[in-house]
Scaffold this active site. Structure first.
Site, mmCIF file in Angstrom:
data_model
loop_
_atom_site.group_PDB
_atom_site.id
_atom_site.type_symbol
_atom_site.label_atom_id
_atom_site.label_comp_id
_atom_site.label_asym_id
_atom_site.label_seq_id
_atom_site.Cartn_x
_atom_site.Cartn_y
_atom_site.Cartn_z
ATOM 1 N N TYR A 130 0.854 -1.187 0.000
ATOM 2 C CA TYR A 130 0.000 0.000 0.000
ATOM 3 C C TYR A 130 0.888 1.235 0.000
ATOM 4 O O TYR A 130 1.792 1.357 0.825
ATOM 5 C CB TYR A 130 -0.901 0.026 1.236
ATOM 6 N N GLN A 260 9.781 14.882 11.587
ATOM 7 C CA GLN A 260 8.658 13.973 11.826
ATOM 8 C C GLN A 260 7.374 14.743 12.112
ATOM 9 O O GLN A 260 6.286 14.303 11.733
ATOM 10 C CB GLN A 260 8.977 13.029 12.987
ATOM 11 N N HIS A 263 4.934 15.384 9.265
ATOM 12 C CA HIS A 263 4.163 14.295 8.652
ATOM 13 C C HIS A 263 2.671 14.493 8.849
ATOM 14 O O HIS A 263 1.897 14.455 7.900
ATOM 15 C CB HIS A 263 4.585 12.943 9.240
ATOM 16 N N GLU A 328 9.637 4.845 17.313
ATOM 17 C CA GLU A 328 9.856 4.387 15.936
ATOM 18 C C GLU A 328 11.278 4.739 15.490
ATOM 19 O O GLU A 328 12.041 3.878 15.049
ATOM 20 C CB GLU A 328 8.827 5.053 15.025
ATOM 21 N N HIS A 329 11.633 6.012 15.565
ATOM 22 C CA HIS A 329 12.974 6.484 15.220
ATOM 23 C C HIS A 329 13.657 6.987 16.488
ATOM 24 O O HIS A 329 13.083 7.815 17.206
ATOM 25 C CB HIS A 329 12.912 7.643 14.216
ATOM 26 N N ASP A 362 15.273 7.407 6.027
ATOM 27 C CA ASP A 362 14.012 7.383 5.291
ATOM 28 C C ASP A 362 14.220 7.069 3.816
ATOM 29 O O ASP A 362 13.341 6.498 3.178
ATOM 30 C CB ASP A 362 13.318 8.746 5.402
ATOM 31 N N HIS A 421 -4.061 -40.420 19.204
ATOM 32 C CA HIS A 421 -2.645 -40.063 19.185
ATOM 33 C C HIS A 421 -1.813 -41.220 19.742
ATOM 34 O O HIS A 421 -0.769 -41.591 19.182
ATOM 35 C CB HIS A 421 -2.397 -38.814 20.048
#
Length: 443
Positions: A130, A260, A263, A328-329, A362, A421
């Site tokens: 995506y 960031q 964004h 995340e970073h 990135d 079994h």
């Protein structure tokens, strides 16, 4: 930016820290009903539902004939994109491919008397990536999602990306797709696009796994469809945390935080430092730089919502705070960044040193930029080749090997009350059958 003092006992319970850690919670209940309705409609009505949602949300008239991007459109995109940008995408593709080659796994076998055990590694047959569309251009997302799939050996990589207001797909996205090895492209996005490749429709193929970032509708669609297909992770708003000491350049740190924040309004930008001077200068620099950003309204809202400076006792305490947030970073802007690596446990990607800005990661360094967010770095990893393979156990037992392990399996089956079994072992344990098998094997 808000300044929060964590130089206290029980700093882990600080309300501002807890707010940061839980900032993504509560969104699901608000959007889940709409996403579930879209998924169910696509499951039942396939193309009809997908094209209907594309008209409603994206203002574009899709048909079975135009939903797939043609080779001619891709060729035209190369003519429209500046040669320097094409060259930059090629450069990024090569670096990302080279890094991910090291992640490839091999099948293996181990043997002991009468028993062969192993693992067979097989790439997925297909994967869907995506890529957000509309006015924005995200060729780097194409590269980061498609290249590891191709390195893993995925035969069919399908890309979905929305065309907003017209049938045109961003030319930068198309160029990146071609250079990264994408096999088919469909101009559809949103939760309906995710559902389309999860179920398959008359015009859009079903895939085995869906990866890539998107808005809350896309994230929830992936989450709800997990099991029908595999997914990479449920990603939330982007975030960066910078650990800084006295050696950090406040101007650089401020710029990295804003990288960031621009964004979206829910992005997180966090500074963790034991230096009062660095804290004050970074706050001042962020405010000054905000005035000059082209996306200043988005960045300002992000800073107002979640921009935070955490003051700590020392650099080791800063690492503890970073682990608590699990960003995340994570940038380590300190004099001796490698000396702190062992103390850092939870981060999607770790950027060491003053020149290692997150922006390089990135785009061109090579490691993947599809990373866990919202504290999920505690248990998720970056996207990689390992996300596009599956492992099958391989098992072979001879009569000799059966004699070594059969008794234990029989006892455990008896313990669990699973009669069939136990019988499956006992029928092979019969002396005459085993003896006959051994005799035939010796011949």
């Amino acid at each position: 930016m808000k300044v929060v003092n964590l130089r206290k006992e029980n700093w882990q319970k600080d309300p501002d820290l807890l707010r940061i850690k839980t900032r993504g919670q509560g969104l699901e209940s608000r959007y889940a009903p709409a996403v579930l309705e879209i998924i169910e409609n696509v499951r039942q009505f396939r193309d009809t539902a997908v094209f209907g949602y594309a008209k409603k949300f994206d203002r574009v008239e899709l048909t079975p004939e135009n939903v797939k991007v043609s080779e001619r459109e891709i060729e035209e995109a190369f003519n429209r994109v500046p040669k320097e940008v094409v060259k930059a995408i090629e450069f990024a593709v090569e670096r990302v491919r080279r890094f991910h080659e090291h992640q490839k796994e091999n099948s293996y076998f181990v043997t002991e008397p009468g028993i062969v055990l192993g693992q067979k590694v097989t790439p997925l047959d297909s994967a869907g990536i995506y890529v957000p569309g509309g006015k924005a251009s995200y060729p780097s997302s194409v590269v980061m999602n498609a290249v590891p799939a191709k390195v893993a050996g995925v035969e069919k990589v399908v890309m979905i990306t929305p065309a907003i207001g017209s049938l045109e797909v961003n030319p930068y996205t198309l160029v990146a797709a071609k250079l990264s090895g994408v096999d088919e492209i469909y101009r559809v996005g949103g939760a309906h696009g995710v559902a389309a490749v999860a179920f398959g429709t008359e015009s859009i193929p079903k895939v085995d796994k869906i990866v890539g970032p998107g808005n809350i509708y896309v994230a929830l669609a992936k989450k709800f469809l997990f099991g029908t297909v595999d997914i990479d992770m449920v990603a939330g708003p982007s975030e960066i945390l910078v650990i800084a000491d006295e050696s950090a350049n406040p101007d650089w740190v401020a710029t990295d935080l804003l990288s960031q924040a621009e964004h979206d309004e829910l992005a997180g930008a966090f500074l963790v430092t034991h230096s009062d001077r660095v804290a004050q200068e970074v706050v001042k620099a962020v405010e000054e730089k905000l005035k000059r950003l082209s996306r200043k309204e988005i960045a300002r809202k992000a800073i107002e919502n979640f921009g935070t400076v955490f003051l700590t006792e020392d650099v080791n305490h800063s690492c503890d705070v970073a682990n608590e947030i699990a960003p995340e970073h994570l940038e380590v802007a300190t004099k001796e960044p490698f000396g702190l690596l062992d103390r850092i446990k939870h981060a999607g990607a770790i950027f060491l040193g003053h020149y290692t800005c997150e922006s390089l990661g990135d785009y061109v360094l090579g490691p993947n930029h599809v990373l866990p967010t919202g504290g999920s770095a505690r248990f998720f990893s970056p996207l990689g080749v390992y996300d596009f393979i599956k492992r099958s156990s391989v098992i072979y037992v001879t009569p000799e090997g059966f004699k070594q392990v059969g008794w234990a399996a029989r006892e455990l089956a008896e313990c669990e009350g699973l009669e069939a079994h136990r019988l499956a072992v006992e029928v092979r344990e019969a002396f005459k059958i085993v003896a006959k098998s051994l005799a035939e094997e010796k011949r």
